[in-house]
Every structure is written in structure tokens, then in C-alpha cells.
Scaffold this motif. Structure first.
Motif, PDB file in Angstrom:
ATOM      1  N   ASN A  85       0.993  -8.261   0.008  1.00 14.62           N
ATOM      2  CA  ASN A  85       1.500  -7.557  -1.177  1.00 14.62           C
ATOM      3  C   ASN A  85       2.076  -6.185  -0.828  1.00 14.62           C
ATOM      4  OD1 ASN A  85      -1.010  -6.372  -0.676  1.00 14.62           O
ATOM      5  ND2 ASN A  85      -1.542  -6.173  -2.836  1.00 14.62           N
ATOM      6  N   VAL A  86       2.014  -5.794   0.460  1.00 16.36           N
ATOM      7  CA  VAL A  86       2.745  -4.596   0.887  1.00 16.36           C
ATOM      8  C   VAL A  86       4.245  -4.898   0.862  1.00 16.36           C
ATOM      9  CG1 VAL A  86       3.089  -2.942   2.769  1.00 16.36           C
ATOM     10  CG2 VAL A  86       0.800  -3.861   2.308  1.00 16.36           C
ATOM     11  N   LEU A  87       4.599  -6.130   1.246  1.00 16.90           N
ATOM     12  CA  LEU A  87       6.011  -6.531   1.282  1.00 16.90           C
ATOM     13  C   LEU A  87       6.543  -6.889  -0.102  1.00 16.90           C
ATOM     14  CD1 LEU A  87       6.134  -8.730   4.506  1.00 16.90           C
ATOM     15  CD2 LEU A  87       6.925  -6.378   4.194  1.00 16.90           C
ATOM     16  N   GLY A  88       5.650  -7.190  -1.036  1.00 11.02           N
ATOM     17  CA  GLY A  88       6.134  -7.493  -2.382  1.00 11.02           C
ATOM     18  C   GLY A  88       5.070  -8.129  -3.247  1.00 11.02           C
ATOM     19  N   GLY A  89       5.126  -7.814  -4.534  1.00  8.18           N
ATOM     20  CA  GLY A  89       4.249  -8.449  -5.500  1.00  8.18           C
ATOM     21  C   GLY A  89       2.990  -7.662  -5.802  1.00  8.18           C
ATOM     22  N   ASP A  90       2.298  -8.111  -6.842  1.00 10.47           N
ATOM     23  CA  ASP A  90       1.072  -7.453  -7.281  1.00 10.47           C
ATOM     24  C   ASP A  90       0.013  -8.493  -7.597  1.00 10.47           C
ATOM     25  OD1 ASP A  90       1.620  -4.483  -7.536  1.00 10.47           O
ATOM     26  OD2 ASP A  90       3.295  -5.298  -8.690  1.00 10.47           O
ATOM     27  N   ILE A  91      -1.235  -8.076  -7.478  1.00 11.74           N
ATOM     28  CA  ILE A  91      -2.371  -8.937  -7.792  1.00 11.74           C
ATOM     29  C   ILE A  91      -3.187  -8.231  -8.859  1.00 11.74           C
ATOM     30  CG2 ILE A  91      -4.440 -10.037  -6.874  1.00 11.74           C
ATOM     31  CD1 ILE A  91      -2.615  -9.619  -4.094  1.00 11.74           C
ATOM     32  N   TRP A 122     -15.842 -15.591 -23.055  1.00  9.57           N
ATOM     33  CA  TRP A 122     -15.486 -14.643 -21.982  1.00  9.57           C
ATOM     34  C   TRP A 122     -14.479 -15.327 -21.072  1.00  9.57           C
ATOM     35  CZ3 TRP A 122     -16.030 -15.666 -16.769  1.00  9.57           C
ATOM     36  CH2 TRP A 122     -15.908 -14.590 -15.872  1.00  9.57           C
ATOM     37  N   ALA A 123     -13.602 -14.537 -20.506  1.00  9.88           N
ATOM     38  CA  ALA A 123     -12.703 -15.069 -19.490  1.00  9.88           C
ATOM     39  C   ALA A 123     -12.401 -13.980 -18.470  1.00  9.88           C
ATOM     40  CB  ALA A 123     -11.404 -15.578 -20.107  1.00  9.88           C
ATOM     41  N   MET A 124     -12.087 -14.416 -17.260  1.00 12.35           N
ATOM     42  CA  MET A 124     -11.542 -13.536 -16.228  1.00 12.35           C
ATOM     43  C   MET A 124     -10.191 -14.112 -15.831  1.00 12.35           C
ATOM     44  SD  MET A 124     -13.161 -12.299 -12.630  1.00 12.35           S
ATOM     45  CE  MET A 124     -12.250 -11.134 -11.597  1.00 12.35           C
ATOM     46  N   VAL A 125      -9.176 -13.280 -15.940  1.00  9.85           N
ATOM     47  CA  VAL A 125      -7.806 -13.707 -15.659  1.00  9.85           C
ATOM     48  C   VAL A 125      -7.344 -13.001 -14.390  1.00  9.85           C
ATOM     49  CG1 VAL A 125      -5.436 -13.808 -16.543  1.00  9.85           C
ATOM     50  CG2 VAL A 125      -7.374 -13.964 -18.134  1.00  9.85           C
ATOM     51  N   VAL A 126      -6.958 -13.790 -13.395  1.00 13.73           N
ATOM     52  CA  VAL A 126      -6.511 -13.249 -12.103  1.00 13.73           C
ATOM     53  C   VAL A 126      -5.108 -13.782 -11.844  1.00 13.73           C
ATOM     54  CG1 VAL A 126      -7.013 -13.030  -9.648  1.00 13.73           C
ATOM     55  CG2 VAL A 126      -8.899 -13.314 -11.286  1.00 13.73           C
ATOM     56  N   THR A 127      -4.166 -12.878 -11.597  1.00 14.73           N
ATOM     57  CA  THR A 127      -2.769 -13.287 -11.465  1.00 14.73           C
ATOM     58  C   THR A 127      -2.151 -12.688 -10.209  1.00 14.73           C
ATOM     59  OG1 THR A 127      -2.633 -13.206 -13.887  1.00 14.73           O
ATOM     60  CG2 THR A 127      -0.557 -13.438 -12.674  1.00 14.73           C
ATOM     61  N   TRP A 128      -1.532 -13.559  -9.432  1.00 16.39           N
ATOM     62  CA  TRP A 128      -0.725 -13.145  -8.287  1.00 16.39           C
ATOM     63  C   TRP A 128       0.728 -13.177  -8.744  1.00 16.39           C
ATOM     64  CZ3 TRP A 128      -5.339 -15.476  -7.984  1.00 16.39           C
ATOM     65  CH2 TRP A 128      -6.243 -15.074  -6.984  1.00 16.39           C
ATOM     66  N   ASP A 129       1.354 -12.009  -8.843  1.00 10.30           N
ATOM     67  CA  ASP A 129       2.678 -11.899  -9.461  1.00 10.30           C
ATOM     68  C   ASP A 129       3.746 -11.652  -8.397  1.00 10.30           C
ATOM     69  OD1 ASP A 129       4.533 -11.633 -11.634  1.00 10.30           O
ATOM     70  OD2 ASP A 129       4.449  -9.460 -11.371  1.00 10.30           O
ATOM     71  N   HIS A 130       4.542 -12.689  -8.136  1.00 13.03           N
ATOM     72  CA  HIS A 130       5.664 -12.639  -7.182  1.00 13.03           C
ATOM     73  C   HIS A 130       5.232 -12.039  -5.840  1.00 13.03           C
ATOM     74  CE1 HIS A 130       9.902 -13.462  -6.576  1.00 13.03           C
ATOM     75  NE2 HIS A 130      10.004 -12.324  -5.887  1.00 13.03           N
ATOM     76  N   VAL A 131       4.118 -12.559  -5.300  1.00 12.15           N
ATOM     77  CA  VAL A 131       3.599 -12.023  -4.037  1.00 12.15           C
ATOM     78  C   VAL A 131       4.361 -12.596  -2.845  1.00 12.15           C
ATOM     79  CG1 VAL A 131       1.297 -11.417  -4.864  1.00 12.15           C
ATOM     80  CG2 VAL A 131       1.729 -13.755  -4.039  1.00 12.15           C
ATOM     81  N   ALA A 132       4.594 -11.729  -1.871  1.00 13.92           N
ATOM     82  CA  ALA A 132       5.302 -12.090  -0.641  1.00 13.92           C
ATOM     83  C   ALA A 132       4.331 -12.652   0.391  1.00 13.92           C
ATOM     84  CB  ALA A 132       6.015 -10.865  -0.083  1.00 13.92           C
ATOM     85  N   TYR A 133       4.893 -13.206   1.456  1.00 12.91           N
ATOM     86  CA  TYR A 133       4.080 -13.731   2.562  1.00 12.91           C
ATOM     87  C   TYR A 133       4.184 -12.820   3.774  1.00 12.91           C
ATOM     88  CZ  TYR A 133       8.659 -15.711   3.869  1.00 12.91           C
ATOM     89  OH  TYR A 133       9.989 -15.878   4.163  1.00 12.91           O
ATOM     90  N   TYR A 134       3.160 -12.864   4.596  1.00 15.84           N
ATOM     91  CA  TYR A 134       3.111 -12.032   5.794  1.00 15.84           C
ATOM     92  C   TYR A 134       4.291 -12.360   6.714  1.00 15.84           C
ATOM     93  CZ  TYR A 134       1.530  -9.869  10.090  1.00 15.84           C
ATOM     94  OH  TYR A 134       1.453  -9.106  11.215  1.00 15.84           O
ATOM     95  N   GLY A 135       4.966 -11.311   7.185  1.00 15.72           N
ATOM     96  CA  GLY A 135       6.077 -11.495   8.107  1.00 15.72           C
ATOM     97  C   GLY A 135       7.385 -11.842   7.429  1.00 15.72           C
TER      98      GLY A 135
END
Length: 246
Positions: A85-91, A122-135
Motif C-alpha cells: 500500500n506504499v505503492l498504492g491503495g488504502d486498507i 455487530w459487524a466489522m468491515v475491512v476493505t482493501w481499496d485499489h491496493v497495489a502489489y509489491y514490485g
């Protein structure tokens, strides 16, 4: 991108955001409602950047291994691969008792599991938003989500796949331009007891890129499981311990 498949997420929903670290993780998250997974109850989870939600301990490993793992770590893998996520996207993640969201989740679960009356508390919502891959030397990103929910008796997990553009990081022998090849992403559930596990079909094969078109509840891109007493619905074969898919 946001579509009807994904439950609402992001800072405007009150989400926390994971730090920008390769192979990073959230801090320990104390669950306001303890969560039962494969008949054991947990009070602490970690949201790991590499597409894993783990109980009790973080998981920094970036190249996925097939389940069952022998190291005794209980975790669920909505899309275990080498996210950077340094290269792109948010968690993002949040615990919520928002009535409108809980009503939506309750309606969905009841539709998929009509034998069980379910009203989420109750709920826990976890989202990976447009995350990039290593390299990565591309603009490719993956957007997917995991939702943990309960009525305090039954415990469910929903995996939502909105946009999957890559399967593999460069350190897992993936191609830096395409994000494909090598050891592709793994999707499933690992109980931690080295016996009970579930691998979603296509895991660790090139076919996992198509998970936005597959489902066990007839909603393309959505997989739903009851996880307290782990049950697989809508896929063959249903026998838990024989599901190797390899």
C-alpha cells in the motif's frame, strides 16, 4: 470504485486506515463483541495489509501457503497476496453497530441462509481499496472487502470482490508489469488446528483473478460462510476436510 456489492467504507464512514508499510498490519484490534471462529472465541484481531485478517497475532508473510497451515495461526484470507500500500491503495476497517448497515447485512445473510433467522447486532468491515502489489510498475489495484458479523449466536463472514486486477507480487515470482504468474493469491479459512480449513476454488491458481465472477450464494463476487461451526453452502463438495482444490 464503489458498487452495490461493497458495503459502505472509507474515512467518511469512520474507518481507521492502516499505515503505509509493505507487509504492514494494523495495531491489535480489541473486538467489542468476541468472535467465534471454528468453535473458538477470539477477542483480538489484526488487519494485515497482505489480505489477511488474523486472530491474536499479526501475519506479515507475503507469499501465501496452501491451507491448512501447520503453524497454528487461525486466520481468514479474503485475498492473501503481497500487497504494497506504499505503492498504492488504502486498507480500511471499523467495528460498527450502525442500524442501516446491520439491517442490510441481516437481509443478505437471511437471504443466503433462509433456515436461520439472523439479525446482526455487530459487524466489522475491512476493505482493501485499489491496493497495489509489491514490485509493481503498473497502475493495477485490487478492491475487496471482508465483513465479520454476528447476532451473538451465529457468526458469519462475507467476502466481497469488486475489482481484482492482479494475483501476485514480484517477490512471489509475479511479473512486475502484469501482477500475474508466480504463486497467485490464496483465498480461504485456516482454523489453526491443522485439520480444519477451507480453500475457495481457484486459490493459488491463475483462475483466482476471476473471483469477481464466482460465488457460493449466486451473487457474482460474493462468498459467504458461517464460521462459528464452519459451514460451506452452495458449493460442491461440501465436505470440509476434503477441500484441497489442488
Amino acid at each position: 470504485p464503489s458498487g452495490s456489492l461493497l458495503y459502505p467504507y472509507g474515512p467518511h464512514q469512520g474507518d481507521e486506515t492502516n499505515p503505509k508499510h509493505d507487509d504492514g498490519t494494523s495495531e491489535a484490534i480489541t473486538l467489542s463483541v468476541p468472535f467465534t471462529f471454528y468453535s473458538k472465541t477470539y477477542q483480538t484481531v489484526f488487519v494485515n495489509n497482505n489480505g489477511v485478517i488474523s486472530f491474536n497475532k499479526p501475519v506479515r508473510q507475503y507469499t501465501p501457503d496452501p491451507f491448512p497451515l501447520v503453524d497454528g495461526h487461525p486466520f481468514m484470507a479474503p485475498y492473501w497476496a503481497d500487497v504494497d500500500n506504499v505503492l498504492g491503495g488504502d486498507i480500511f476497517y471499523r467495528q460498527t453497530t450502525n442500524p442501516a448497515l446491520l439491517e442490510d447485512i441481516s437481509q443478505d445473510i437471511t437471504q443466503y441462509f433462509p433456515k436461520n433467522s439472523f439479525t446482526a447486532t455487530w459487524a466489522m468491515v475491512v476493505t482493501w481499496d485499489h491496493v497495489a502489489y509489491y514490485g509493481s510498475i503498473s497502475e493495477k489495484g485490487n478492491t475487496f472487502q471482508a465483513v465479520l458479523t454476528t447476532d451473538s449466536k451465529m457468526f458469519y463472514v462475507i467476502f466481497n470482490y469488486w475489482d481484482i486486477q492482479w494475483t501476485t507480487g514480484a517477490a512471489s515470482d509475479g511479473d512486475a508489469e502484469t501482477g500475474l504468474g508466480g504463486i497467485p493469491a490464496h483465498v480461504g479459512f485456516n482454523s489453526g488446528d491443522d485439520t480444519n480449513f477451507y480453500n475457495i476454488p481457484g486459490s493459488q491458481t491463475d483462475a483466482i483473478i476471476n473471483i469477481t465472477t464466482t460465488s457460493n450464494v449466486e451473487v457474482p463476487g460474493r462468498w459467504v460462510f458461517r464460521v462459528d461451526d464452519f459451514q460451506v453452502t452452495g458449493v460442491d463438495p461440501p465436505q470440509l476436510n476434503n477441500d484441497c482444490w489442488l
